[in-house]
Design an enzyme around this catalytic site. Structure first.
Site, PDB file in Angstrom:
ATOM      1  N   HIS A  31     -33.727 -36.857 -48.626  1.00 22.56           N
ATOM      2  CA  HIS A  31     -34.479 -36.247 -47.527  1.00 22.56           C
ATOM      3  C   HIS A  31     -33.531 -35.840 -46.401  1.00 22.56           C
ATOM      4  O   HIS A  31     -33.605 -34.710 -45.887  1.00 22.56           O
ATOM      5  CB  HIS A  31     -35.533 -37.235 -47.017  1.00 22.56           C
ATOM      6  CG  HIS A  31     -36.147 -36.834 -45.714  1.00 22.56           C
ATOM      7  ND1 HIS A  31     -37.304 -36.095 -45.630  1.00 22.56           N
ATOM      8  CD2 HIS A  31     -35.766 -37.084 -44.433  1.00 22.56           C
ATOM      9  CE1 HIS A  31     -37.606 -35.904 -44.365  1.00 22.56           C
ATOM     10  NE2 HIS A  31     -36.681 -36.488 -43.604  1.00 22.56           N
ATOM     11  N   GLU A  32     -32.618 -36.741 -46.007  1.00 22.70           N
ATOM     12  CA  GLU A  32     -31.680 -36.436 -44.928  1.00 22.70           C
ATOM     13  C   GLU A  32     -30.765 -35.269 -45.312  1.00 22.70           C
ATOM     14  O   GLU A  32     -30.457 -34.407 -44.487  1.00 22.70           O
ATOM     15  CB  GLU A  32     -30.835 -37.672 -44.595  1.00 22.70           C
ATOM     16  CG  GLU A  32     -31.628 -38.836 -44.025  1.00 22.70           C
ATOM     17  CD  GLU A  32     -32.350 -38.488 -42.737  1.00 22.70           C
ATOM     18  OE1 GLU A  32     -31.807 -37.669 -41.950  1.00 22.70           O
ATOM     19  OE2 GLU A  32     -33.453 -39.009 -42.515  1.00 22.70           O
ATOM     20  N   HIS A  58     -32.231 -31.897 -44.710  1.00 22.63           N
ATOM     21  CA  HIS A  58     -32.027 -31.347 -43.362  1.00 22.63           C
ATOM     22  C   HIS A  58     -30.713 -30.556 -43.308  1.00 22.63           C
ATOM     23  O   HIS A  58     -30.643 -29.481 -42.703  1.00 22.63           O
ATOM     24  CB  HIS A  58     -31.986 -32.477 -42.335  1.00 22.63           C
ATOM     25  CG  HIS A  58     -33.330 -33.107 -42.069  1.00 22.63           C
ATOM     26  ND1 HIS A  58     -34.418 -32.377 -41.655  1.00 22.63           N
ATOM     27  CD2 HIS A  58     -33.751 -34.395 -42.145  1.00 22.63           C
ATOM     28  CE1 HIS A  58     -35.454 -33.186 -41.488  1.00 22.63           C
ATOM     29  NE2 HIS A  58     -35.082 -34.412 -41.792  1.00 22.63           N
ATOM     30  N   GLU A  70     -39.400 -31.623 -41.374  1.00 23.08           N
ATOM     31  CA  GLU A  70     -39.553 -32.861 -42.137  1.00 23.08           C
ATOM     32  C   GLU A  70     -40.217 -32.589 -43.488  1.00 23.08           C
ATOM     33  O   GLU A  70     -39.809 -33.142 -44.515  1.00 23.08           O
ATOM     34  CB  GLU A  70     -40.375 -33.883 -41.348  1.00 23.08           C
ATOM     35  CG  GLU A  70     -39.687 -34.422 -40.110  1.00 23.08           C
ATOM     36  CD  GLU A  70     -38.384 -35.120 -40.444  1.00 23.08           C
ATOM     37  OE1 GLU A  70     -38.331 -35.861 -41.451  1.00 23.08           O
ATOM     38  OE2 GLU A  70     -37.404 -34.920 -39.696  1.00 23.08           O
TER      39      GLU A  70
END
Length: 432
Positions: free
Chosen positions: A288-289, A292, A369
């Site tokens: 997930h990070e 970004h 997100e």
């Protein structure tokens, strides 16, 4: 006429403050009542969240809401007093009287030092209560009184060490930068911000927490393999000893240029006593990070931040010479300190703009997100990411039910149930 204009500025500033406070209070009350009346685990979480954990999260949220009501009420009363009483001008006169040097820069530095010191002391009882009563009650606080006090002292010294030189630079640029001073101010502050973003993780953050390399093992190998597959320029892997401060957990990466570093909170890693995530769940969180990074969210946020800085300095450039904005906070007509004008314009005059921008950035952050979650899903991490989100929510005692209006205004991250639904829906779409 100047006096009338000053009164209008003062009333406008107070009106903006109270409108924002009442709006926030309305949203907080909505959320508080929803939390109070919701006593059962949502059907979507019954298989993964016990009634005991849900009840504890509910009580934790209610206690935080009560604390927030009191702190917000105190804050609005204090802000009203500061504007109405001319406290900023009083502190300025005192700073001028004790300054060993003549000139606006020296007086401004003493003035700013006194304001930061006063703000720190005023906030201290709230901080102590939140840390040693509220957080302690629910098992999150891990700080000793000595650790907490030393932390506060370091934070105070650091804030002064950074703010006073930067304030001095701002004053010099405004006073000697000519008609286009706001352009030079924007360029200078932008460079300072980027510099701080670059050096903070490597040189400032270690002053407060201990960072150690992630030990060799399966998790480190899997993270390095994931970074290699995505061509993520991984430089180093660290574990930060967040457990000395709090039981809350997190993970992030940093580095604007070249090799980047990934940091895992030790509370994120699986621990029989404190929870945490299994290796595949940690990988999902990192996926997930890295989403970004892949979507350029950090660069986009920096561009937005710099654009906003320019607009704010542009408005300040038009208004800083307007005497009523200084008189509105108690200064005489012939005294117009740069920092005071900057404070009034940024904090009071532009308050409606700031509120609108904050809401729009919150909406954008939620979109980012969801994008990062979708990126993790494409990597096949949907199932472990869902388990990680649930586990982190339980570890942090996050209450999963939110009022829609409260959530839309406040949540830069989508609530748990929204993220789970989106992941499940997109997973089914991918399978179809």
């Amino acid at each position: 006429m100047a006096l009338i204009d000053a009164e209008k500025v003062q009333y406008a500033a107070l009106a903006f403050l109270w409108i924002e406070y009442l709006w926030e209070l309305y949203l907080d009350i909505r959320q508080y009542h929803l939390c109070k009346k919701t006593e059962n685990v949502p059907p979507e979480l019954k298989q993964v969240m016990s009634k005991e954990t849900f009840d504890k999260a509910r009580l934790y949220t209610l206690d935080k809401d009560k604390y927030g009501f009191i702190k917000s009420a105190f804050s609005i009363v204090l802000s009203t007093f500061v504007i109405w009483s001319g406290l900023l001008a009083t502190v300025w006169m005192y700073a001028e009287s004790i300054s060993p040097w003549k000139g606006e820069v020296a007086t401004s530095c003493i003035w700013l030092f006194l304001l930061i010191a006063m703000s720190t002391l005023i906030d201290l009882p709230f901080s102590v209560y939140y840390t040693f009563v509220l957080e302690e009650k629910y098992g999150f606080n891990k700080q000793t009184a000595k650790f907490y006090l030393w932390d506060k002292i370091k934070s105070f010294i650091l804030s002064q060490a950074l703010s006073l030189p930067i304030a001095s630079i701002i004053i010099v640029i405004v006073k000697y930068g000519g008609d286009l001073f706001f352009v030079w101010l924007w360029i200078t502050v932008g460079i300072i911000v980027l510099l701080l973003l670059t050096i903070y993780p490597s040189y400032i953050a270690p002053l407060f927490d201990k960072y150690t390399p992630l030990p060799e093992g399966e998790l480190r190998t899997d993270i390095e393999k994931l970074a290699s597959e995505l061509k993520f320029p991984l430089g180093q892997l660290y574990v930060v000893e967040g457990s000395k401060r709090s039981a809350h957990s997190n993970a992030y990466f940093y580095g604007l240029f070249g090799a980047k570093r990934i940091v895992l909170f030790d509370t994120l890693l699986a621990n029989p006593e404190s929870g945490g995530c299994q290796n595949d769940e940690v990988l999902a969180v990192l996926s997930h990070e890295l989403g970004h990074w892949k979507h350029g969210h950090i660069v986009k946020n920096i561009i937005i931040m710099q654009t906003n800085l320019f607009l704010m300095f542009l408005v300040f450039g038009f208004m800083f010479g307007f005497p009523p904005i200084y008189q509105a906070v108690g200064f005489p007509p012939n005294l117009q300190p740069v920092l005071v004008g900057l404070l009034v314009v940024m904090q009071y005059i532009m308050m409606p703009y700031n509120a609108l921008l904050s809401f729009l950035l919150t909406c954008l952050s939620r979109y980012f997100e969801f994008q990062a979650d979708a990126f993790a899903l494409k990597l096949g991490k949907a199932d472990p990411l869902q388990r990680a989100l649930v586990q982190l929510n339980k570890d942090n005692l996050g209450f999963p039910i939110y009022d829609s209006l409260f959530s839309a205004w406040h949540h830069s991250h989508p609530p748990l149930l929204q993220r789970l639904v989106a992941l499940q829906t997109n997973s089914h779409s991918k399978e179809d």
